[in-house]
Motif scaffolding. Structure first.
Motif, PDB file in Angstrom:
ATOM      1  N   SER A 107     -67.830  26.397  73.416  1.00  0.00           N
ATOM      2  CA  SER A 107     -67.310  27.467  74.255  1.00  0.00           C
ATOM      3  C   SER A 107     -66.122  26.934  75.045  1.00  0.00           C
ATOM      4  N   LEU A 108     -65.109  27.766  75.231  1.00  0.00           N
ATOM      5  CA  LEU A 108     -63.882  27.385  75.903  1.00  0.00           C
ATOM      6  C   LEU A 108     -63.940  27.735  77.384  1.00  0.00           C
ATOM      7  N   GLU A 109     -63.591  26.788  78.229  1.00  0.00           N
ATOM      8  CA  GLU A 109     -63.520  27.065  79.662  1.00  0.00           C
ATOM      9  C   GLU A 109     -62.395  28.059  79.941  1.00  0.00           C
ATOM     10  N   TYR A 110     -62.712  29.084  80.749  1.00  0.00           N
ATOM     11  CA  TYR A 110     -61.730  30.122  81.069  1.00  0.00           C
ATOM     12  C   TYR A 110     -61.825  30.406  82.561  1.00  0.00           C
ATOM     13  N   GLY A 111     -60.831  29.937  83.321  1.00  0.00           N
ATOM     14  CA  GLY A 111     -60.810  30.208  84.754  1.00  0.00           C
ATOM     15  C   GLY A 111     -60.745  31.701  84.998  1.00  0.00           C
ATOM     16  N   ILE A 112     -61.744  32.226  85.692  1.00  0.00           N
ATOM     17  CA  ILE A 112     -61.872  33.683  85.775  1.00  0.00           C
ATOM     18  C   ILE A 112     -60.939  34.298  86.811  1.00  0.00           C
ATOM     19  N   GLU A 113     -60.459  33.501  87.751  1.00  0.00           N
ATOM     20  CA  GLU A 113     -59.564  34.040  88.773  1.00  0.00           C
ATOM     21  C   GLU A 113     -58.143  34.182  88.211  1.00  0.00           C
ATOM     22  N   TYR A 114     -57.382  35.094  88.773  1.00  0.00           N
ATOM     23  CA  TYR A 114     -56.022  35.359  88.309  1.00  0.00           C
ATOM     24  C   TYR A 114     -55.184  34.089  88.360  1.00  0.00           C
ATOM     25  N   ASN A 115     -54.536  33.774  87.261  1.00  0.00           N
ATOM     26  CA  ASN A 115     -53.737  32.567  87.126  1.00  0.00           C
ATOM     27  C   ASN A 115     -52.410  32.945  86.468  1.00  0.00           C
ATOM     28  N   PRO A 116     -51.345  33.135  87.254  1.00  0.00           N
ATOM     29  CA  PRO A 116     -50.088  33.648  86.695  1.00  0.00           C
ATOM     30  C   PRO A 116     -49.533  32.859  85.514  1.00  0.00           C
ATOM     31  N   PRO A 117     -49.496  31.503  85.526  1.00  0.00           N
ATOM     32  CA  PRO A 117     -48.933  30.793  84.363  1.00  0.00           C
ATOM     33  C   PRO A 117     -49.705  31.038  83.069  1.00  0.00           C
ATOM     34  N   ARG A 118     -50.930  31.509  83.191  1.00  0.00           N
ATOM     35  CA  ARG A 118     -51.710  31.860  82.002  1.00  0.00           C
ATOM     36  C   ARG A 118     -51.686  33.365  81.770  1.00  0.00           C
ATOM     37  N   ASP A 119     -52.121  34.129  82.751  1.00  0.00           N
ATOM     38  CA  ASP A 119     -52.378  35.554  82.550  1.00  0.00           C
ATOM     39  C   ASP A 119     -51.109  36.375  82.333  1.00  0.00           C
ATOM     40  N   ASP A 120     -49.984  35.948  82.929  1.00  0.00           N
ATOM     41  CA  ASP A 120     -48.753  36.718  82.775  1.00  0.00           C
ATOM     42  C   ASP A 120     -48.081  36.480  81.425  1.00  0.00           C
ATOM     43  N   PHE A 121     -48.577  35.489  80.662  1.00  0.00           N
ATOM     44  CA  PHE A 121     -47.977  35.185  79.366  1.00  0.00           C
ATOM     45  C   PHE A 121     -48.929  35.397  78.192  1.00  0.00           C
ATOM     46  N   MET A 122     -50.207  35.573  78.467  1.00  0.00           N
ATOM     47  CA  MET A 122     -51.188  35.716  77.393  1.00  0.00           C
ATOM     48  C   MET A 122     -51.103  37.103  76.758  1.00  0.00           C
ATOM     49  N   GLN A 123     -51.279  37.122  75.446  1.00  0.00           N
ATOM     50  CA  GLN A 123     -51.342  38.402  74.739  1.00  0.00           C
ATOM     51  C   GLN A 123     -52.751  38.676  74.206  1.00  0.00           C
ATOM     52  N   ARG A 124     -53.739  37.980  74.779  1.00  0.00           N
ATOM     53  CA  ARG A 124     -55.129  38.137  74.337  1.00  0.00           C
ATOM     54  C   ARG A 124     -56.035  38.270  75.549  1.00  0.00           C
ATOM     55  N   GLU A 125     -57.153  38.975  75.359  1.00  0.00           N
ATOM     56  CA  GLU A 125     -58.112  39.170  76.435  1.00  0.00           C
ATOM     57  C   GLU A 125     -59.481  38.690  75.994  1.00  0.00           C
ATOM     58  N   VAL A 126     -60.324  38.400  76.981  1.00  0.00           N
ATOM     59  CA  VAL A 126     -61.714  38.088  76.696  1.00  0.00           C
ATOM     60  C   VAL A 126     -62.476  39.398  76.561  1.00  0.00           C
ATOM     61  N   LYS A 127     -63.138  39.581  75.433  1.00  0.00           N
ATOM     62  CA  LYS A 127     -63.947  40.773  75.206  1.00  0.00           C
ATOM     63  C   LYS A 127     -65.318  40.342  74.718  1.00  0.00           C
ATOM     64  N   ASP A 128     -66.344  40.828  75.405  1.00  0.00           N
ATOM     65  CA  ASP A 128     -67.724  40.469  75.043  1.00  0.00           C
ATOM     66  C   ASP A 128     -67.907  38.952  74.983  1.00  0.00           C
ATOM     67  N   GLY A 129     -67.239  38.259  75.900  1.00  0.00           N
ATOM     68  CA  GLY A 129     -67.385  36.816  75.989  1.00  0.00           C
ATOM     69  C   GLY A 129     -66.680  36.044  74.898  1.00  0.00           C
ATOM     70  N   ARG A 130     -65.735  36.675  74.198  1.00  0.00           N
ATOM     71  CA  ARG A 130     -65.055  36.003  73.100  1.00  0.00           C
ATOM     72  C   ARG A 130     -63.551  36.260  73.168  1.00  0.00           C
ATOM     73  N   ILE A 131     -62.798  35.353  72.559  1.00  0.00           N
ATOM     74  CA  ILE A 131     -61.356  35.500  72.424  1.00  0.00           C
ATOM     75  C   ILE A 131     -61.018  35.465  70.943  1.00  0.00           C
ATOM     76  N   GLU A 132     -60.244  36.425  70.485  1.00  0.00           N
ATOM     77  CA  GLU A 132     -59.759  36.437  69.115  1.00  0.00           C
ATOM     78  C   GLU A 132     -58.395  35.753  69.100  1.00  0.00           C
ATOM     79  N   ILE A 133     -58.345  34.547  68.518  1.00  0.00           N
ATOM     80  CA  ILE A 133     -57.108  33.786  68.514  1.00  0.00           C
ATOM     81  C   ILE A 133     -56.047  34.462  67.654  1.00  0.00           C
ATOM     82  N   GLY A 134     -56.464  35.041  66.549  1.00  0.00           N
ATOM     83  CA  GLY A 134     -55.546  35.837  65.753  1.00  0.00           C
ATOM     84  C   GLY A 134     -54.919  35.105  64.589  1.00  0.00           C
ATOM     85  N   GLU A 135     -54.067  35.811  63.856  1.00  0.00           N
ATOM     86  CA  GLU A 135     -53.478  35.322  62.620  1.00  0.00           C
ATOM     87  C   GLU A 135     -52.018  34.931  62.751  1.00  0.00           C
ATOM     88  N   ALA A 136     -51.438  35.072  63.924  1.00  0.00           N
ATOM     89  CA  ALA A 136     -50.027  34.710  64.095  1.00  0.00           C
ATOM     90  C   ALA A 136     -49.843  33.217  63.851  1.00  0.00           C
TER      91      ALA A 136
END
Length: 384
Positions: A333-362
């Motif tokens: 399981s990947l550690e995910y700081g739950i509090e708002y973190n601009p260097p991460r959250d303002d650039f991420m194009q993925r969200e945590v859903k049902d406790g999981r992250i879809e890394i994707g095919e890009a």
């Protein structure tokens, strides 16, 4: 031959540009490492002679001003070296960077800053190769699925309630609170957290290396009724191996650690000690993909739970997600700081859903950096 060694894709570097991002916090946070008054990140953009571009991240959380020093290492040490020759692939470049910087590391006593600078650049080199080969890094490096588990990491114990409540609504199935210092000051929070999340949601504790070695085993017993999945870094990483094995042998939960291990020898000792039920290397501190992928696969092969440490920006978070996916860990399981973190959250194009992250095919990291946002948060490089 490991997965990273088997991939040859020539590397010829034209330039490396560090980006120091700093966003002041409205309310500073006290930690065992000092006061945290801002969100910081040190990103690196590597450009090849063919015009290819890749992004990486250098660990710089503590001290906050360490980002400036590491940025200078990237620009004054790593960039000239990589520009001076070409390499068969990122892994060869990673080995060469470590060899070339070894005397500097020893003379300065700065293993951490040098290792982190190399790790961040290595991540960017792999991003380039993934894009070039048109594959997401998790698949290129041997992963079977780009869907990974993530747990919510809180930088506090007291005042946690609204964060846990929000995390439950977002689908997180595990939470980690801090308990640095005497656990008497934190135990009530863990009891309350367990009541909030119920018996089927994971709960963990992170002591940030703050417990005295001679009291750690006794203190761990105080959490026996809380049902912790693991206790992270109860004692400092450089404590004798016997201290770790004694703690692991008597604690009522698994013992976790690894974010502050900065060499292959340290990880080898951890793997062979039998003390760790969970290992948590931070690839932005040491290893990048070239060092961390073989390590992660060894951790999983040993039957140890693999939970990469990550508490920084978007390139580091995505790289760590690709690493976890490449490891094919059944319970990682990947550690995910739950509090708002601009260097991460303002650039991420993925969200945590049902406790999981879809890394994707890009291809590569699959990250598109917004230059306007970077400039909004960027602070100048130090003159040197």
């Amino acid at each position: 031959m490991t997965a990273v060694e088997s991939i040859e894709s020539p590397i010829a570097v034209e330039a490396i540009e560090p980006f120091i991002l700093r966003i002041p916090l409205d309310e500073p946070v006290k930690t065992p490492m000092g006061m945290v008054d801002s969100s910081v990140a040190l990103l690196v953009r590597v450009t090849t002679t063919a015009g290819e571009e890749g992004w990486g991240e250098v660990w710089c959380n503590f001290p906050r001003f360490g980002a400036f020093h590491r940025a200078v290492i990237v620009k004054k040490v790593i960039e000239p070296f990589l520009k001076s020759r070409s390499f068969a692939g990122p892994h060869e470049a990673w080995r060469a960077m470590h060899a070339a910087a070894n005397v500097l590391r020893l003379q300065s006593g700065e293993t951490g800053p040098v290792s982190a600078a190399i790790a961040g650049v290595d991540i960017a080199l792999w991003d380039i190769v993934g894009k070039r080969l048109n594959q997401p890094l998790w698949r290129l490096l041997g992963g079977q699925s780009g869907s990974i588990s993530a747990y919510a990491s809180l930088g506090r114990s007291h005042g946690f309630e609204f964060l846990v409540d929000d995390g439950l609504k977002r689908g997180f199935r595990a939470f980690k609170l801090r308990c640095w210092g005497d656990p008497a000051a934190h135990l009530d929070a863990y009891v309350k957290a367990r009541e909030m999340v119920g018996p089927d949601v994971g709960l963990m504790a992170d002591a940030n290396s703050s417990w005295p070695v001679d009291q750690a085993l006794t203190w761990s017993q105080r959490f026996a009724d809380v049902g912790l999945d693991f206790l992270e870094e109860a004692i400092p990483v450089d404590s004798p191996v016997v201290a770790w094995t004694t703690l692991a042998g008597g604690a009522p939960m698994k013992i976790a650690g690894g974010e502050n291990m900065l060499s292959e020898d340290m990880f080898e000792q951890a793997l062979e000690s039998g003390a760790y039920g969970v290992l948590q290397p931070d690839m932005c501190k040491w290893g990048g993909f070239s060092g961390a992928v073989p390590l992660a696969q060894r951790i999983v092969a040993k039957g140890i739970r693999f939970c990469p440490h990550m508490f920084s920006g978007a390139p580091g978070l995505l790289a760590s997600g690709h690493l976890l996916a490449a490891a094919n860990s059944p319970d990682g399981s990947l550690e995910y700081g739950i509090e708002y973190n601009p260097p991460r959250d303002d650039f991420m194009q993925r969200e945590v859903k049902d406790g999981r992250i879809e890394i994707g095919e890009a291809p590569g990291l699959g990250l598109v950096m917004d230059p306007e946002l970077i400039q909004r948060y960027r602070v100048p490089m130090p003159a040197y």
